[in-house]
Scaffold this motif. Structure first.
Motif, PDB file in Angstrom:
ATOM      1  N   ARG A   1      11.513  15.788  -7.141  1.00 16.23           N
ATOM      2  CA  ARG A   1      11.537  15.355  -5.747  1.00 16.23           C
ATOM      3  C   ARG A   1      12.304  14.036  -5.612  1.00 16.23           C
ATOM      4  N   PRO A   2      12.865  13.774  -4.414  1.00 16.14           N
ATOM      5  CA  PRO A   2      13.671  12.558  -4.224  1.00 16.14           C
ATOM      6  C   PRO A   2      12.940  11.263  -4.577  1.00 16.14           C
ATOM      7  N   TRP A   3      11.661  11.130  -4.155  1.00 18.32           N
ATOM      8  CA  TRP A   3      10.953   9.892  -4.437  1.00 18.32           C
ATOM      9  C   TRP A   3      10.663   9.729  -5.923  1.00 18.32           C
ATOM     10  N   TYR A   4      10.466  10.842  -6.629  1.00 20.28           N
ATOM     11  CA  TYR A   4      10.293  10.744  -8.085  1.00 20.28           C
ATOM     12  C   TYR A   4      11.575  10.208  -8.721  1.00 20.28           C
ATOM     13  N   ILE A   5      12.713  10.721  -8.286  1.00 20.56           N
ATOM     14  CA  ILE A   5      13.998  10.276  -8.838  1.00 20.56           C
ATOM     15  C   ILE A   5      14.223   8.795  -8.534  1.00 20.56           C
ATOM     16  N   MET A   6      13.898   8.403  -7.305  1.00 21.89           N
ATOM     17  CA  MET A   6      14.129   7.005  -6.918  1.00 21.89           C
ATOM     18  C   MET A   6      13.249   6.042  -7.703  1.00 21.89           C
ATOM     19  N   LEU A   7      11.950   6.382  -7.842  1.00 26.53           N
ATOM     20  CA  LEU A   7      10.998   5.451  -8.439  1.00 26.53           C
ATOM     21  C   LEU A   7      10.917   5.529  -9.957  1.00 26.53           C
ATOM     22  N   TRP A   8      11.197   6.701 -10.524  1.00 26.88           N
ATOM     23  CA  TRP A   8      11.002   6.875 -11.962  1.00 26.88           C
ATOM     24  C   TRP A   8      12.287   7.118 -12.738  1.00 26.88           C
ATOM     25  N   GLU A   9      13.396   7.264 -12.050  1.00 25.22           N
ATOM     26  CA  GLU A   9      14.691   7.400 -12.729  1.00 25.22           C
ATOM     27  C   GLU A   9      15.614   6.238 -12.381  1.00 25.22           C
TER      28      GLU A   9
ATOM     29  N   ILE B   1       0.835  -1.201   0.000  1.00 25.78           N
ATOM     30  CA  ILE B   1       0.000   0.000   0.000  1.00 25.78           C
ATOM     31  C   ILE B   1       0.871   1.254   0.000  1.00 25.78           C
ATOM     32  N   VAL B   2       1.888   1.258   0.865  1.00 26.65           N
ATOM     33  CA  VAL B   2       2.798   2.407   0.936  1.00 26.65           C
ATOM     34  C   VAL B   2       3.537   2.589  -0.388  1.00 26.65           C
ATOM     35  N   PHE B   3       3.972   1.477  -0.971  1.00 27.78           N
ATOM     36  CA  PHE B   3       4.715   1.535  -2.237  1.00 27.78           C
ATOM     37  C   PHE B   3       3.895   2.228  -3.321  1.00 27.78           C
ATOM     38  N   PHE B   4       2.638   1.799  -3.491  1.00 30.34           N
ATOM     39  CA  PHE B   4       1.814   2.375  -4.561  1.00 30.34           C
ATOM     40  C   PHE B   4       1.395   3.808  -4.235  1.00 30.34           C
ATOM     41  N   LEU B   5       1.167   4.107  -2.961  1.00 33.64           N
ATOM     42  CA  LEU B   5       0.844   5.500  -2.601  1.00 33.64           C
ATOM     43  C   LEU B   5       1.990   6.439  -2.942  1.00 33.64           C
ATOM     44  N   VAL B   6       3.207   6.035  -2.610  1.00 32.66           N
ATOM     45  CA  VAL B   6       4.377   6.865  -2.934  1.00 32.66           C
ATOM     46  C   VAL B   6       4.583   6.931  -4.444  1.00 32.66           C
ATOM     47  N   LEU B   7       4.339   5.804  -5.126  1.00 32.79           N
ATOM     48  CA  LEU B   7       4.498   5.756  -6.584  1.00 32.79           C
ATOM     49  C   LEU B   7       3.581   6.764  -7.265  1.00 32.79           C
ATOM     50  N   TRP B   8       2.284   6.744  -6.900  1.00 31.78           N
ATOM     51  CA  TRP B   8       1.329   7.662  -7.540  1.00 31.78           C
ATOM     52  C   TRP B   8       1.581   9.111  -7.118  1.00 31.78           C
TER      53      TRP B   8
END
Length: 398
Positions: free
Chosen positions: A303-311, A210-217
């Protein structure tokens, strides 16, 4: 009726797998046609080792899907007079019916139990491994990207779990005494929940998807409020529904339910595998975060989470996919080991490990009881390892 010959048994078994052969042919033909658009999977056709592994894995996946159509009997069906009968023996009282791989010590069809047992393996192992990857990715990305105290604390916790011998840790988590030992809490609707070690682990670990997909979106649609609200809303609705059903067995519709024994095993697999995945993700992240495209994203103000998840995460897919295949193989072996020691889903289940354990007691007299599930387990793990080797070989060419 006379007992079937080896050739007749082989022909009958190959004919029973007709849905698998058809499905395998369709998948391979379509994959070949569209291989140029299938990324790393499409490149697998250039690796003979990888293709052989893929065929073995697809065979067992399709067997699990079509198990009800392939198996001539239910896994628990007992026929009088068929106890420990050899392969190809005619079924008493049923004209034209045979136990192709013989009968076990409770007069059940070995072939049917072999086929139906594949369903448990092909559901539990990939699903538990996927959960472990979500936990490992969610914790490994910030540990590798941020470093410092975050990295130190998370790495220490991962090493703490890895310090325990795997089999011993499984025994500690899966035994019925551990599952039933804890404070009992009253829930709504008269339901109860035991605060045992496996249930507490489920309470924590099942939050990670749940946390993974919330941060992803949130990281993807931070500037698109309409898509963000829709994605987050659906994640909370479906994720919360599944969480309540799986962890507390409180789904009013009964869609999400897991047998307590299965929940024990599932949580144990996730808990044991997650630290290893964490270390792999952390190591890959430390390497990739120095690349130019990551610096470019930081310059754009992402943002850091964008870089981590999408880069970072998409560029780490090669080693992660390879490890995912290998880890399913390791999990399959662990499940077989647990079943062998009598800690499977249930004593009556057609679990391969439990079937091997039952057959080994009579191995010198009736080798047909233990050999088929042992060979099935070996072929599946071999296929996963060869598939991982092929994927690794092709990913290094990118």
């Amino acid at each position: 009726m006379e007992r079937l010959t080896t050739l007749e048994i082989t022909t009958a078994i190959l004919g029973a797998f007709t849905p698998v052969w058809i499905g395998l042919a369709v998948i391979l033909v379509l994959s070949w046609i569209f291989r140029g658009k299938l990324g790393l999977y499409g490149k697998l056709f250039g690796s003979p080792i990888g293709m052989f592994g893929l065929i073995l894995v697809l065979f067992w996946i399709l067997t699990a899907i079509f198990a009800d159509q392939i198996a001539p009997y239910d896994a628990l069906d007992q026929v009088s007079g068929m106890k420990n009968k050899k392969p190809g023996w005619p079924v008493r009282g049923l004209e034209g019916e045979f136990y192709w791989l013989g009968g076990d010590n409770l007069a059940r069809d070995v072939f049917s139990r072999l086929v139906l047992g594949s369903r448990q393996v092909m559901i539990i192992a990939p699903a538990a491994t996927l959960f472990a990857f979500m936990v490992g990715i969610t914790l490994g990305l910030p540990a590798g990207f941020r470093g410092g105290r975050t990295d130190t604390v998370l790495t220490f916790l991962a090493n703490l779990v890895l310090a325990f011998p795997v089999i011993l840790l499984f025994f500690l988590l899966v035994t019925p005494e551990i599952r039933n030992d804890g404070t009992v809490y009253q829930l709504w609707g008269g339901r109860t929940w035991i605060a045992s070690v496996p249930n507490i682990l489920a309470l924590v670990l099942f939050l990670f998807p749940i946390v993974f997909f919330l941060v992803l979106w949130t990281s993807k649609y931070s500037h698109r409020k309409d898509k963000l609200f829709l994605s987050v809303g659906l994640t909370l609705l479906i994720g919360g529904w599944a969480y309540i059903g799986l962890v507390f067995n409180a789904d009013p519709l009964g869609v999400f339910y897991m047998d307590p024994n299965l929940l024990n095993i599932f949580v144990s697999v996730v808990f044991v595998n997650a630290p290893t995945v964490f270390r792999i993700v952390r190591g890959v992240t430390i390497d990739i975060k120095t690349r130019d495209y990551v610096a470019a994203a930081q310059t754009r103000g992402e943002r850091p989470w964008y870089i981590m998840l999408w880069e970072i995460l998409p560029n780490a897919r090669g080693p992660l996919i390879v490890d995912f295949c290998l880890r399913i193989g390791y999990t399959t072996i662990l499940l077989g080991t647990l079943g062998f020691f009598g800690l499977g889903v249930s004593p009556e289940s057609p679990d391969w490990g439990m079937t091997i354990n039952e057959g080994r007691k009579l191995l010198s007299l009736y080798p047909h009881l233990a050999l088929p599930p042992a060979l099935a387990l070996m072929s599946l793990v071999l296929g996963l390892n060869l598939l991982a080797d092929g994927l690794r070989e092709e990913s290094l060419k990118d």
